[in-house]
Scaffold this motif. Structure first.
Motif, PDB file in Angstrom:
ATOM      1  N   UNK A  73      37.653  30.592  44.163  1.00  0.00           N
ATOM      2  CA  UNK A  73      38.528  29.417  44.215  1.00  0.00           C
ATOM      3  C   UNK A  73      39.930  29.794  43.785  1.00  0.00           C
ATOM      4  N   UNK A  74      40.898  29.275  44.529  1.00  0.00           N
ATOM      5  CA  UNK A  74      42.264  29.562  44.130  1.00  0.00           C
ATOM      6  C   UNK A  74      43.195  29.393  45.298  1.00  0.00           C
ATOM      7  N   UNK A  75      44.336  28.817  45.034  1.00  0.00           N
ATOM      8  CA  UNK A  75      45.279  28.605  46.127  1.00  0.00           C
ATOM      9  C   UNK A  75      46.093  29.861  46.377  1.00  0.00           C
ATOM     10  N   UNK A  76      46.114  30.728  45.377  1.00  0.00           N
ATOM     11  CA  UNK A  76      46.921  31.946  45.507  1.00  0.00           C
ATOM     12  C   UNK A  76      46.022  33.147  45.265  1.00  0.00           C
ATOM     13  N   UNK A  77      46.102  34.104  46.179  1.00  0.00           N
ATOM     14  CA  UNK A  77      45.291  35.309  46.002  1.00  0.00           C
ATOM     15  C   UNK A  77      46.146  36.540  46.230  1.00  0.00           C
ATOM     16  N   UNK A  78      45.683  37.650  45.685  1.00  0.00           N
ATOM     17  CA  UNK A  78      46.457  38.882  45.791  1.00  0.00           C
ATOM     18  C   UNK A  78      45.617  40.019  46.341  1.00  0.00           C
ATOM     19  N   UNK A  79      46.316  40.914  47.015  1.00  0.00           N
ATOM     20  CA  UNK A  79      45.732  42.199  47.403  1.00  0.00           C
ATOM     21  C   UNK A  79      46.447  43.254  46.567  1.00  0.00           C
ATOM     22  N   UNK A  80      45.680  44.170  46.025  1.00  0.00           N
ATOM     23  CA  UNK A  80      46.313  45.296  45.342  1.00  0.00           C
ATOM     24  C   UNK A  80      45.785  46.582  45.947  1.00  0.00           C
ATOM     25  N   UNK A  81      46.719  47.484  46.245  1.00  0.00           N
ATOM     26  CA  UNK A  81      46.314  48.811  46.676  1.00  0.00           C
ATOM     27  C   UNK A  81      46.446  49.731  45.479  1.00  0.00           C
ATOM     28  N   UNK A  82      45.326  50.301  45.090  1.00  0.00           N
ATOM     29  CA  UNK A  82      45.326  51.203  43.946  1.00  0.00           C
ATOM     30  C   UNK A  82      45.722  52.591  44.422  1.00  0.00           C
ATOM     31  N   UNK A  83      46.963  52.948  44.166  1.00  0.00           N
ATOM     32  CA  UNK A  83      47.460  54.270  44.534  1.00  0.00           C
ATOM     33  C   UNK A  83      47.793  55.046  43.274  1.00  0.00           C
ATOM     34  N   UNK A  84      46.963  54.786  42.226  1.00  0.00           N
ATOM     35  CA  UNK A  84      47.210  55.444  40.947  1.00  0.00           C
ATOM     36  C   UNK A  84      46.287  56.644  40.826  1.00  0.00           C
ATOM     37  N   UNK A  85      46.305  57.466  41.856  1.00  0.00           N
ATOM     38  CA  UNK A  85      45.409  58.613  41.901  1.00  0.00           C
ATOM     39  C   UNK A  85      45.673  59.517  40.698  1.00  0.00           C
ATOM     40  N   UNK A  86      44.656  59.704  39.867  1.00  0.00           N
ATOM     41  CA  UNK A  86      44.936  60.428  38.627  1.00  0.00           C
ATOM     42  C   UNK A  86      43.995  61.556  38.312  1.00  0.00           C
TER      43      UNK A  86
END
Lengths: 585, 1243
Positions: free
Chosen positions: A174-187
């Protein structure tokens, strides 16, 4: 007209690719319009960089390896302007690199080293943004998720969670706002899959994110990329701006009503920020510290909103899956591990670099068929998979197939794709120490077991490699390993003991040798080495001159002698001796 | 609800709860945790709270894991306990800190040495003695004869020389013997008799602690007097018997029954005792038989045993000692025998010892004294035979020795040198080579095991012998040891006996965990850089010639100044949280070994730069509670984590000093710190730590009325911490004033004696003289100028009762209605603004409404600065989603969290509110029903306001029209609970009649006098509401009734037996009277008008001035009579907070000025022949309460309005815009001292 491509990923640049590129520019000035000069990303043969590819304009091409600015003149003269291929300098000719490409299936890396990453046109020319267009125009979000589910794609960042399922959860949240995150924190130390993809084919990642955004109902996305990847970041910025200009990112994309924007957040290079909740905290401007899950980011992520996080390689696969269908992807691989996997090959293997192979290949096949076997024909001892969270798999077990479950059974993990090959000269205690040093330093410091427990484990390992270990230390190592795994908040802590656990499991006798015999079987642990001079000595005095503590004495032309009390075990004598007269034991 | 199983028990719980919450709330298990804080989101850092969930390989942090259906949880499995132990061991492996100093750790009796050192340095002798006697009831004795393991291990030895701990112990114990000795609180007699066999230090100690616990100990002593070896083994010159007697009788006076000359085995048996009904027996026979030398002719005449000899000297049955005496042995008994021989008249004393001086077991100080007195030492020699002549010894055959390999004791073993025999002529030989117990009476008892060393076998820790109910301790168990060892045994045996009697089992005491810096490395001088060098003070000794004349005490006690100085030499090695450290408690519980994982450790410099907060990061365990409290509760984030991995640590933001961050110095981080990392910098020279009494109290700074816990050691030795976290209104939180404001009471500047001006100077006088002077002065002014020339002012910090009496004094004794608070006059705020509208200018909501509102309306003021604790709480509510309108021209701290911020130009807030009201009327948002039923006069307000043009309002106020409409929309939602916040005292952004406009708005929305909504009226001073309730106001009567309320007025007249009807009618403009010098005499209670711009000359113009204050303020300096006020922490009374809650203050001790303010006011009334109607405080409080009840108002408007008709009245009010140049309202600094300290933080 012929096209000359220079590999200018970070691997190419560090091998001197830019100088080669400049030399080619000079040549082009001399012969204006004689050929087209372009740059491209990483083709995968990092061990033979700088690489220069000549495309004859008729669909044929060949690659020169280890090109220097000095060689550029002859290549241009004889090949580009002429018709002669200089066989001796070729990377792939005459079986020298037999099997390297033949055994690969390139989906995530489909454009790497082929297109100019700075050109959206070249991306589009290779079906770029077709998948996104197809998804937005012809598919419902549910269709897209269905396709991803059908592909069997699992998160390539290391967790291996089914990507389609994750999307489903976030879509359902549930939520009117959603996010996509690309994890490019290759460590992971030794891993560079994501960097190469970002540098070589940034649009593939953007397109994958876009499709994900459409599928879960997100209109905003972040790429969390470590600041140590300046090239990748600049490629991404360029790609985002190109996509925006073409109306592929921004408001009301393709008149569909779907809007999507992508921001880049540069991370400060904390390993733990690869962990979802720490990464989110970092984007929010807080210290990158993980928190307890649940709630999972799918329900409460960035700014408390439902958030879907995938890594670079996962996103890079998406456009191909949407375009070719999940079934095409699922056609590769094994029952529970579909598709392909990118590996960054490092260590004592002949061909180090980036490869993409179908799931289900054996590790032996990767090492010997794809990567040409062990360097200097030494004895293959083990591979380390999954970076600091992973474990070591002994050579005897390397007939297992690359498959999430099979790898897990060994105590290692698939991980994000770091694969380090070790031969007989590698000390397994030292390997464990190396990884633990890394995780210890990168612990966020929150959980007691991870913060102090890993430190104490490391101290025990240091004692062992210094010859001060006791058998009781092994018990303590095992107990601490269990407890750190059992009682840490995030993946970093929960997996930090893995390198110790697997080496203890498969190479316990090496530990025991350090403790009881005060010997390092691989002759790597300096404190346990003894340097002596044997009969081969002809009194050349090289060793005595090299010795920084004057521990070696002997008359010229007489046999020399090492004073063990003075010797600091630096190994200089061993290195300088040309007569095999120094014994390291 | 979900069903689950915890430790095999079926449990039903809400799925919102975590495992930890369920376990704690349902009392299933007290799961340990260091990072969990019920007021914070679970952080999940320490992992101490782990539990096992069936079917899951991992362990789960119970603080963060929510319960779910069907879960099977084990919170106590071996795996869990092992993980917790490892967790603690890991934590303490990087906890470079000392729980206690090495002095205490090496004291066999575990005496809190640092604690009593600090008490001595503060002059708290009784408290110091009480502290010592928690562990050692014989400090006078020990102060003279102790072997001082504390001093040997004192950290100061790394710097110079140890603190004179034993001298100081003797000093305080001797001080205590002057006059009445300190007495412990003795528990009620439980009727249980316990027999103690042996009246030595072990037996006496056990008797003492048993008596304190309510037992009836009965001591059986074989010899004529109690004391054991203290009496019969230690000579008078070391331990005067009158000192011993005094300390013994102090013990026996607690109800210890004593039977002397009753010997076990001879006069009675163990069975006899049980037959007589003793529930338990403590055998403390000591070790008093001298060991034989095992040489030929040892039994001949002239050869004495050391212990027998000393006992005989004490009993005056000793032989006549003359000539040459040879004492054999190197222990204290040998030295005592040698020095005693000298005093008895021996010509020469030779001490024969088989090793060297270095190995001598006797005390160094004793050896030195013996040498000084002329005892000759012959080392490396041992007797082999006594030579007898004429039936008496004549000489002794000795043998030379040399030292060989070390033996079990670590000392080098003496080896005979063959053929080195020699003869030593002498008249007496005293053998003092050791003692052993005499076990007659025990040996016959087969149920009691005896060892081969002839000692009783008792279990370690419980002192239990094999015979149930029989315990044993002291020398009879250990063999000869020191007095302090016997004392330690006596106390622990008493504890074990108590346990045994109560439970039937004697379980051993768990070893307390001690974190020690010595566990990490060997400490050197460099590790204690804060300790400056200083010279140890030695107690004076009597000159040798003088000493040998008799048995007078050799060593003298410290004098006072030496004692203070020496006590200050204590390096304070122990932790400030040494008595309240959760980490230590858990480590004890889990049997943690600090050395298991010791490796690299982090070291930090202790940071004392903040004026109130000390940070010792060495002790930090990264639990994050301070960080999260600062961030989430206070929204400040002055603390955070820095670095990664093993180096991760909590530090002030951006590596600054804490006071340079945005730290608000509230100190809530101190309360949540589970270790001693964050502690208060105490205002005392030394800060213990000590166990302190906790007195629940109320803060007297602002009107929030926070509850505080005052930790009290003595009335002038206390500090403040938060109250328990479940108590409203502040739930344990405090601001800088509440927590540290107490410090200025302790700065030494308080005046505690009355004073009267004589020849232009204020001089100290008796209370009576001061009262007499007041009587006369008052008389004179009344005669010369009349009652209307008198004024009584009082501070809004006084209690309700004090204000009530001050008002009564003014209206009866002086006959004036000139009641004033200068604070209020200076501030110029209208404290009666709502009297005509609501019947009283009081809040109409309480904490509950404030905490649960949906929409806040802040008008002016700055809540997080003026009333911080309440301000933070609403700010947190806002962050969690509550909506808020902030009307303020300044961007106050609440603004970023508000839904709407309207920033009207200064002085235009009333205009803006009128605009909002007009729009609300026009849009039909008025609550017609409420207006019709509960209010009157709506029409006139509506008619005046409804046509106001929004555009014009926007122009005047500068607030855009659309923003006004947004506010209107927010306010129009009929479902919202709305609370308006207004601070009467605030200097920030006041507009004329803005409170009336605000109230009008709330009235027409129907949000006053109803459930859930209303007006919260705050003030900067704590007891404004009390002032109203007490009727200390020209317009009010007690109970807060209007002076026009004849019903109450009649009641007052009746009660006070004095008609004040005319007096109360006489009120006129007081500031004008003052300006016109109409006031000729004044009584000022706790205010300092001379410090204000408006009234600085007021006191100058008076003919008679009485000032009552705690401090010599500017005003007080001009007084004719000065009366010292008692502090609010010293008096009983009530403070009424903003929400009308009357909270009782609890005195922490007697008033240090000798008289409570109530008593003082009563005396003042009596001086004028007025007979107060109350006897004590209780009466007074009840009397006041009766007025409050009659008025039906407890300091807060609730459902009905206290107006004549019970309805709220709309009134017309001015919305005049003040010129922007108008000066900011002045304020009379009541907390000037406090504020001075506060500004130090910014400096």
């Amino acid at each position: 007209m012929k096209t000359v491509l220079v590999g200018l990923g970070t691997c190419g640049i560090s091998a001197g690719g830019e100088k080669v590129y400049q030399a080619l520019q000079e040549e082009l000035k001399e012969n204006p319009g004689a050929f087209e000069l372009k740059e491209t990303g990483c083709i995968g043969m990092c061990y033979r960089e700088p690489l220069v590819e000549i495309q004859d304009g008729n669909g044929g091409s060949h690659i020169y390896a280890e090109v220097t600015p000095e060689r550029v003149g002859r290549i241009v003269e004889e090949d580009v302007l002429g018709t002669t291929i200089i066989d001796d300098w070729l990377a792939t000719g005459e079986g020298r690199e037999k099997g390297f490409f033949e055994n690969q299936v390139r989906i995530a890396l489909r454009n790497c080293g082929i297109i100019d990453p700075g050109s959206i046109e070249e991306y589009v020319a290779r079906d770029g943004y077709k998948a996104a267009t197809k998804a937005i125009r012809d598919m419902t979000p549910e269709d897209v998720i269905e396709e991803v589910l059908a592909s069997g794609l699992r998160g390539r960042g290391g967790g291996g969670f089914p990507t389609g399922k994750k999307w489903q959860f976030t879509r359902a949240a549930k939520g009117d706002k959603k996010y996509i995150i690309c994890n490019a924190d290759e460590g992971d130390p030794g891993a560079f899959m994501d960097r190469s993809v970002l540098e070589s084919d940034p649009h593939a990642v953007l397109e994958g994110m876009m499709i994900a955004g459409y599928a879960i109902g997100a209109d905003e996305a972040y790429i969390y990329c470590r600041a140590e990847y300046p090239k990748a970041i600049s490629r991404l910025r360029q790609a985002i701006s190109q996509a925006q200009k073409r109306g592929l990112l921004g408001e009301n994309i393709l008149d569909s009503g779907f809007s999507f924007k992508i921001k880049i957040k540069e991370g400060a290079g904390a390993f733990v920020c690869g962990e979802e909740t720490a990464l989110i905290a970092s984007i929010e401007g807080r210290r990158g510290m993980p928190r307890f899950r649940p709630p999972f980011p799918a329900n409460s992520g960035l700014w408390g909103k439902p958030t879907n996080i995938n890594n670079v390689e996962t996103f890079a696969n998406i456009p191909w899956i949407v375009l070719n269908g999940g079934a095409a992807f699922a056609a590769h691989g094994t029952e529970n591990s579909k598709g392909t996997k990118v590996f960054a090959m490092a260590g004592k293997v002949r061909r180090t670099g980036l490869i993409e192979v179908p799931m289900g290949l054996t590790i032996n096949s990767i090492i010997f068929d794809v990567c040409g076997g062990i360097m200097d024909d030494k004895k293959f001892k083990a591979v380390q998979m999954g970076g600091p969270s992973g474990g070591c798999i002994p050579a005897e077990m390397c007939d297992i197939h690359v498959d999430y479950q099979e790898v897990n059974k060994t105590g290692a993990i698939m991980g994000s794709g770091g694969l380090i090959v070790m031969d007989e000269t590698t000390c397994m205690v030292d390997v464990a120490k190396f990884f633990l040093t890394f995780t210890q330093a990168e612990s966020c410091g929150k959980c007691t077991f991870c913060r102090i427990g890993t430190k104490r484990m490391l101290e025990i390992l240091e004692r062992i490699t210094d010859g001060q270990g006791t058998m009781e230390d092994l018990d303590n190592l095992e107990e601490l390993s269990d407890q750190i795994k059992a009682a840490s908040l995030c993946g970093l802590g929960q997996t930090a003991p893995n390198p110790v656990i697997t080496t203890l499991k498969y190479f316990r006798d090496e530990y025991v040798a350090h403790i009881q015999d005060k010997k390092c079987p691989a002759h790597e642990c300096a404190a346990l080495l003894t340097y002596t001079i044997n009969d081969n000595c002809n009194g050349c005095t090289a060793c005595a001159r090299a010795c920084p503590t004057a521990a070696i004495t002997g008359e010229r032309k007489e046999m020399h002698y090492v004073d063990q009390d003075l010797c600091i075990k630096c190994g200089k004598c061993f290195t300088v001796c040309r007569f095999d007269a120094v014994t390291k034991d | 609800m979900v069903n689950l199983t915890i430790n095999g028990q079926q449990v039903t719980a809400s799925p919102d709860k975590t495992i930890l919450q369920v376990c704690h709330e349902q009392n299933l298990d007290s799961i340990p945790t260091l990072c969990y804080d019920e007021k914070l989101e679970p952080f999940g850092a320490c992992f101490l709270c782990v539990v096992e969930v069936e079917g899951q390989g991992r362990l789960f942090p119970s603080c963060s894991t929510k319960v779910s259906e069907g879960m099977v949880i084990n919170t106590r499995s071996d795996k869990v306990r092992r993980a917790r132990k490892t967790c603690l061991e890991l934590i303490v492996s990087n906890h470079y800190a000392d729980c206690f100093g090495p002095c205490r750790l090496n004291c066999p009796a575990d005496v809190d040495i640092q604690g009593y050192m600090s008490l001595i340095s503060l002059g708290k002798f009784k408290e110091a003695v009480a502290l010592i006697k928690e562990k050692n009831p014989l400090p006078s004795v020990c102060g003279r004869v102790c072997t001082r393991k504390c001093e040997v291990n004192c950290r100061r030895t790394l710097v110079d020389s140890p603190v004179g701990i034993d001298f100081l112990k003797r000093y305080v114990a001797d001080q205590d013997m002057i006059g009445d000795m300190w007495k412990p609180e003795v528990k009620e007699d439980n009727g249980v008799r316990v027999a103690i066999i042996g009246g030595g230090p072990a037996g006496l100690t056990a008797a003492y602690y048993l008596a304190v616990e309510g037992y009836r100990p009965v001591v059986y002593e074989a010899l004529p007097h109690l004391g054991g070896m203290l009496r019969y083994g230690i000579p008078e010159y070391r331990l005067p018997k009158d000192v011993l007697d005094k300390e013994i009788s102090w013990i026996t006076d607690l109800g210890v029954e004593v039977h002397t000359e009753r010997m076990l085995g001879k006069d009675f048996s163990m069975d006899d005792l049980f037959d007589q009904g003793f529930r338990s027996v403590f055998v403390a026979l000591g070790a008093q038989i001298g060991k034989p030398m095992r040489v030929e002719n040892e039994e001949s005449e002239g050869v004495l045993s050391g212990v027998d000899f000393l006992r005989n000297v004490e009993m005056k049955t000793h032989p006549d000692i003359k000539g040459r005496v040879v004492v054999v042995g190197g222990g204290n008994t040998a030295i005592d025998a040698a020095r005693t021989s000298l005093r008895l008249g021996a010509d020469e004393v030779i001490l024969l010892y088989r090793r060297t001086r270095k190995e001598m077991p006797a005390n160094e100080m004793e050896i030195v004294a013996a040498e000084e007195e002329g005892v000759k030492m012959e080392f490396l020699a041992a007797p082999v035979r006594v030579n007898v002549e004429d039936g008496r010894m004549k000489s002794m055959e000795c043998l030379r020795m040399e030292l060989g390999e070390p033996d079990d004791s670590g000392r080098r073993r003496p080896v005979k040198i063959d053929g080195s025999e020699y003869t030593l002529d002498c008249d007496w030989v005293i053998s003092a080579i050791g003692q052993e117990p005499s076990l007659e009476g025990v040996e016959g008892d087969e149920s009691i095991q005896v060892t081969k060393w002839k000692t009783i076998e008792a279990k370690e820790g419980t002192f239990a012998t094999d015979r149930p109910g029989v315990f044993s301790g002291g020398d009879v168990v250990t063999g000869p040891a020191d007095a302090i060892d016997a004392i330690a045994a006596g106390r622990m045996a008493a504890r074990a006996i108590d346990k045994y009697v109560q439970t039937g089992v004697a379980d051993p005491l768990v070893d307390r965990f001690e974190s020690k810096r010595d566990n990490f490395h060997k400490l050197t001088r460099d590790d204690i850089p804060q300790v400056a060098e200083s010279t140890r003070h030695h107690a004076e000794e009597v000159p040798v010639a003088e000493r040998l004349k008799g048995f007078g005490e050799v060593e003298k006690a410290y004098d006072d100044s030496t004692a203070f100085e020496e006590a200050l030499r204590c390096a304070e090695c122990g932790c400030d949280a040494g008595l309240s450290c959760r980490l230590q408690d858990y480590c004890t519980e889990y049997g943690v070994d600090q050395t298991r994982f010791v490796g690299e450790f982090n070291r930090y410099k202790v940071d004392t730069r903040h004026p109130f907060i000390k940070i010792d990061s060495n002790k930090c365990i990264n639990c994050g509670r301070c960080v999260n409290t600062c961030k989430d509760i206070l929204n400040v984030a002055a603390l955070g984590f820095v670095n990664r991995g093993f180096r991760t640590i909590v530090k002030p933001a951006m590596e600054k000093a804490l006071h340079e961050t945005n730290c608000v110095s509230c100190g809530n981080c101190i309360d949540v710190c589970p270790t001693g990392t964050l502690v208060e910098r105490m205002p005392f020279r030394r800060s213990g730590p000590w166990q302190m009494d906790a007195v629940f109290n109320v803060c007297n700074y602002c009107s929030v009325g926070c509850n505080v816990t005052v930790k009290v050691k003595a009335p002038d030795l206390f500090y403040v911490v938060g109250a328990p976290p479940d108590v409203a209104p502040n739930y344990g939180e405090l601001c800088v004033r509440g927590r540290f404001g107490y410090q200025h009471y302790l700065d030494g500047s308080r005046v505690k004696k009355p004073m009267v001006r004589k020849d232009g100077e204020l001089v100290e006088v008796s209370w009576d003289e001061a009262f007499e002077a007041i009587h006369k002065g008052r008389q004179r002014i009344l005669e010369d100028y009349g009652a209307d020339s008198m004024l009584v002012s009082a501070s809004p910090k006084l209690t309700d009762e004090e204000l009530y009496l001050a008002g009564r004094y003014a209206r009866t004794a002086l006959g004036t209605n000139n009641l004033a608070s200068f604070y209020k006059m200076v501030s110029g705020a209208d404290y009666h603004a709502l009297d005509d509208m609501l019947g009283s200018t009081l809040s109409s909501v309480g904490v509950e409404e404030l905490e649960n509102a949906d929409l806040y309306l802040f008008l002016g003021g700055n809540p997080t600065i003026e009333n911080p604790v309440m301000g933070w709480r609403v700010k947190r509510r806002m962050r969690q989603g509550a909506e808020a309108i902030v009307i303020n021209s300044a961007e106050i701290d609440l603004v970023p969290h508000a839904t709407v911020w309207a920033d009207p130009r200064r002085g235009t807030a009333t205009k803006l509110l009128n605009g909002i009201i007009a729009e609300l009327i026009r849009t039909g948002a008025v609550n017609e029903d409420f207006v019709a039923r509960r209010t009157v006069n709506y029409e006139q307000v509506r008619d005046k306001l409804q046509d106001i043009d929004l555009h014009e309002v926007a122009l005047v106020s500068g607030v855009p029209e659309d923003r006004i409409r947004t506010m209107v929309a927010l306010l129009s939602d009929p479902g919202k609970k709305i609370v308006a916040w207004y601070n009467l005292d605030s200097r920030l952004d006041r507009a004329s009649e803005d409170l009336k406009a605000l109230t009008t708005l709330m009235m027409l929305l129907g949000r006053v006098g109803v459930k859930g909504s209303g007006i919260a009226l705050f003030t900067n001073e704590c007891n404004h509401t009390g002032m109203t309730v007490a009727g200390f106001d020209r317009q009010l009567l007690p109970g807060g009734a209007s002076i026009r309320n004849t019903r109450i007025l009649d009641a007052v007249n009746r009660f006070w037996k004095h008609d004040i009807s005319e007096v109360v009618a006489s009120g006129t403009n007081l500031p004008r009277k003052i300006r016109e010098d109409k006031i000729r005499g004044a009584f000022i209670f706790g205010e300092n008008p001379a410090a204000s711009e408006d009234y600085n000359s007021f006191a100058n113009n008076l003919e008679f001035l009485v000032v009552a204050d705690m401090f010599m303020t500017e005003t007080a300096q001009m007084a004719d009579v000065f009366l010292p006020l008692s502090g609010y922490l010293e008096s009983e009374g009530h403070l009424t907070n903003w929400a009308g809650i009357r909270q009782q203050t609890n005195p922490i001790g007697e008033p240090s000025n000798g008289m409570s303010n109530i008593e003082m006011l009563r005396k003042l009334l009596e001086m004028e022949g007025l007979e107060p109607s109350f006897k004590g405080y209780e009466d007074l409080s009840a009397e006041m309460m009766s007025f409050i009840r009659q008025q039906g108002l407890e300091g807060r408007i609730d459902r009905t309005f206290p107006t004549s008709d019970g309805k709220a009245h709309f009134v017309l009010y001015s919305d005049q815009v003040l010129p922007t140049s108008a000066k900011v309202p002045a304020v009379l600094e009541i907390d000037a001292r406090m504020n001075e300290r506060m500004t130090m933080i910014e400096a």
